[in-house]
Motif scaffolding. Sequence first.
Motif, PDB file in Angstrom:
ATOM      1  N   ARG A  54       0.835  -1.206   0.000  1.00 49.22           N
ATOM      2  CA  ARG A  54       0.000   0.000   0.000  1.00 49.22           C
ATOM      3  C   ARG A  54       0.871   1.258   0.000  1.00 49.22           C
ATOM      4  NH1 ARG A  54      -3.317  -3.180   3.435  1.00 49.22           N
ATOM      5  NH2 ARG A  54      -2.459  -2.228   5.345  1.00 49.22           N
ATOM      6  N   LEU A  55       1.962   1.217   0.775  1.00 44.44           N
ATOM      7  CA  LEU A  55       2.872   2.353   0.814  1.00 44.44           C
ATOM      8  C   LEU A  55       3.492   2.596  -0.562  1.00 44.44           C
ATOM      9  CD1 LEU A  55       4.606   4.519   2.255  1.00 44.44           C
ATOM     10  CD2 LEU A  55       6.208   2.680   2.842  1.00 44.44           C
ATOM     11  N   LEU A  56       4.008   1.539  -1.172  1.00 42.63           N
ATOM     12  CA  LEU A  56       4.646   1.693  -2.472  1.00 42.63           C
ATOM     13  C   LEU A  56       3.656   2.160  -3.528  1.00 42.63           C
ATOM     14  CD1 LEU A  56       7.054  -1.399  -2.634  1.00 42.63           C
ATOM     15  CD2 LEU A  56       7.422   0.866  -1.650  1.00 42.63           C
ATOM     16  N   SER A  57       2.448   1.628  -3.472  1.00 44.49           N
ATOM     17  CA  SER A  57       1.427   2.035  -4.437  1.00 44.49           C
ATOM     18  C   SER A  57       1.075   3.506  -4.268  1.00 44.49           C
ATOM     19  CB  SER A  57       0.172   1.167  -4.291  1.00 44.49           C
ATOM     20  OG  SER A  57       0.470  -0.194  -4.569  1.00 44.49           O
ATOM     21  N   SER A  58       1.029   3.966  -3.005  1.00 44.66           N
ATOM     22  CA  SER A  58       0.693   5.376  -2.762  1.00 44.66           C
ATOM     23  C   SER A  58       1.782   6.304  -3.297  1.00 44.66           C
ATOM     24  CB  SER A  58       0.487   5.624  -1.259  1.00 44.66           C
ATOM     25  OG  SER A  58       1.724   5.575  -0.557  1.00 44.66           O
ATOM     26  N   LEU A  59       3.026   5.791  -3.363  1.00 42.91           N
ATOM     27  CA  LEU A  59       4.147   6.570  -3.887  1.00 42.91           C
ATOM     28  C   LEU A  59       4.333   6.361  -5.389  1.00 42.91           C
ATOM     29  CD1 LEU A  59       6.710   5.878  -1.016  1.00 42.91           C
ATOM     30  CD2 LEU A  59       5.469   8.002  -1.423  1.00 42.91           C
ATOM     31  N   ARG A  60       3.462   5.557  -5.984  1.00 45.27           N
ATOM     32  CA  ARG A  60       3.512   5.257  -7.418  1.00 45.27           C
ATOM     33  C   ARG A  60       4.821   4.578  -7.815  1.00 45.27           C
ATOM     34  NH1 ARG A  60       0.703  10.697 -10.103  1.00 45.27           N
ATOM     35  NH2 ARG A  60      -1.221  10.596  -8.863  1.00 45.27           N
ATOM     36  N   ILE A  61       5.332   3.750  -6.909  1.00 41.70           N
ATOM     37  CA  ILE A  61       6.517   2.960  -7.204  1.00 41.70           C
ATOM     38  C   ILE A  61       6.127   1.828  -8.145  1.00 41.70           C
ATOM     39  CG2 ILE A  61       8.243   1.407  -6.206  1.00 41.70           C
ATOM     40  CD1 ILE A  61       8.729   4.349  -5.585  1.00 41.70           C
ATOM     41  N   THR A  62       6.910   1.620  -9.197  1.00 41.94           N
ATOM     42  CA  THR A  62       6.572   0.602 -10.187  1.00 41.94           C
ATOM     43  C   THR A  62       7.541  -0.568 -10.205  1.00 41.94           C
ATOM     44  OG1 THR A  62       7.829   1.776 -11.902  1.00 41.94           O
ATOM     45  CG2 THR A  62       5.477   2.314 -11.679  1.00 41.94           C
ATOM     46  N   LYS A  63       8.647  -0.456  -9.449  1.00 35.66           N
ATOM     47  CA  LYS A  63       9.640  -1.525  -9.447  1.00 35.66           C
ATOM     48  C   LYS A  63      10.188  -1.709  -8.032  1.00 35.66           C
ATOM     49  CE  LYS A  63      11.004  -0.701 -14.243  1.00 35.66           C
ATOM     50  NZ  LYS A  63      10.491  -1.958 -14.793  1.00 35.66           N
ATOM     51  N   THR A  64      10.406  -2.962  -7.661  1.00 31.35           N
ATOM     52  CA  THR A  64      10.894  -3.283  -6.318  1.00 31.35           C
ATOM     53  C   THR A  64      11.867  -4.447  -6.407  1.00 31.35           C
ATOM     54  OG1 THR A  64       8.811  -2.584  -5.306  1.00 31.35           O
ATOM     55  CG2 THR A  64      10.218  -3.992  -3.983  1.00 31.35           C
ATOM     56  N   ARG A  65      12.875  -4.398  -5.552  1.00 35.49           N
ATOM     57  CA  ARG A  65      13.805  -5.518  -5.441  1.00 35.49           C
ATOM     58  C   ARG A  65      13.722  -6.077  -4.032  1.00 35.49           C
ATOM     59  NH1 ARG A  65      20.299  -5.012  -4.839  1.00 35.49           N
ATOM     60  NH2 ARG A  65      20.791  -7.220  -4.615  1.00 35.49           N
ATOM     61  N   ILE A  66      13.614  -7.398  -3.913  1.00 37.03           N
ATOM     62  CA  ILE A  66      13.668  -8.047  -2.612  1.00 37.03           C
ATOM     63  C   ILE A  66      14.909  -8.930  -2.571  1.00 37.03           C
ATOM     64  CG2 ILE A  66      11.182  -7.947  -2.244  1.00 37.03           C
ATOM     65  CD1 ILE A  66      10.983 -10.873  -2.999  1.00 37.03           C
ATOM     66  N   TYR A  67      15.349  -9.276  -1.344  1.00 33.45           N
ATOM     67  CA  TYR A  67      16.621  -9.960  -1.185  1.00 33.45           C
ATOM     68  C   TYR A  67      16.457 -11.458  -0.955  1.00 33.45           C
ATOM     69  CZ  TYR A  67      18.642  -5.323  -1.041  1.00 33.45           C
ATOM     70  OH  TYR A  67      19.027  -4.055  -1.386  1.00 33.45           O
ATOM     71  N   ASP A  68      15.315 -11.977  -1.367  1.00 32.64           N
ATOM     72  CA  ASP A  68      15.049 -13.399  -1.246  1.00 32.64           C
ATOM     73  C   ASP A  68      13.898 -13.714  -2.188  1.00 32.64           C
ATOM     74  OD1 ASP A  68      12.798 -12.333   0.053  1.00 32.64           O
ATOM     75  OD2 ASP A  68      13.540 -12.811   2.057  1.00 32.64           O
ATOM     76  N   THR A  69      13.190 -14.803  -1.908  1.00 31.73           N
ATOM     77  CA  THR A  69      11.973 -15.133  -2.657  1.00 31.73           C
ATOM     78  C   THR A  69      10.849 -15.393  -1.651  1.00 31.73           C
ATOM     79  OG1 THR A  69      12.716 -17.437  -2.769  1.00 31.73           O
ATOM     80  CG2 THR A  69      13.133 -16.055  -4.708  1.00 31.73           C
ATOM     81  N   ASN A  70      10.739 -14.529  -0.666  1.00 27.69           N
ATOM     82  CA  ASN A  70       9.739 -14.675   0.393  1.00 27.69           C
ATOM     83  C   ASN A  70       8.350 -14.883  -0.214  1.00 27.69           C
ATOM     84  OD1 ASN A  70       7.823 -14.167   2.446  1.00 27.69           O
ATOM     85  ND2 ASN A  70       9.277 -12.894   3.569  1.00 27.69           N
TER      86      ASN A  70
END
Length: 281
Positions: A54-70
Amino acid sequence: MATLFPFNSRTVVAVILVFFGFSSEFGLLNQVSALGINYGQVANDLPSPEQVLRLLSSLRITKTRIYDTNPRVLAAFAGSGIDLIVTTPNEAVAGLADPARALQWVSTNIIPFIPATRITGISVGNEVFTSDDETLMANLVPAMVSLQQALVRHGLDSSIHVSTANSLAVLSNSYPPSLGSFRPELAMVIEPLLRFLSDTGAPFWINAYPYFAYKDDPQRVPLEYAIFGSGSVMVDPNTGLHYDNMLYAQVDAVVFAIARFGYEEIEVRVSETGWPSRGRG
């Protein structure tokens, strides 16, 4: 140009993930294509993946990197439209050099979540070439090849890139950018990586932190130059290119280093950058 969003202590996700299009044809930035966030999960009292989304969507973020495959994160991001880069831990790299294990990894960690979750990249390890682990370095490209073959088996090789995130410390020289070069002792492992990236059309990911350059030499590195401030410009004496911030200069140094190996078509993308908001850094 990247913007550092202010998070409070409980909602810090991680540092900015910036997707720039850097072309080694001219050795300079040619476009800013997207802005994203690295979503780290090593902390106490973290928000849930749903809250982070929800936070990322509110900031209109379109790309994310995670450090695993949670799987909780991958499931939460289903239907969000946000592109995700996932990561295999360094300790898993040697095993993934086995094609059968790489196929099983993809079948377990990727297949159940697509296409609802937009997984667009796999980072095989993190800062492997500056780990001082020769076995890990030797297994990196074989693991990437095995994972690429697994993606081909599933028909996903055109939609998911396989690469690895590198520390800027892979360079022996970064100033001026036109003299950017890889550390000589890494040549035997860097060249196969570049060949793989060239063959598959994958980008070279770099973790570039102007903060560390400023912290190590605050007398000679202007603060404004390190933080995208105004009025501070560096001119490369060999190319005449003007750099109004250190991040662009750092990444151009990587562009020139890659070009020295003859791989001018490889795109360089910033996989991590940022500035500490508190603590000792």
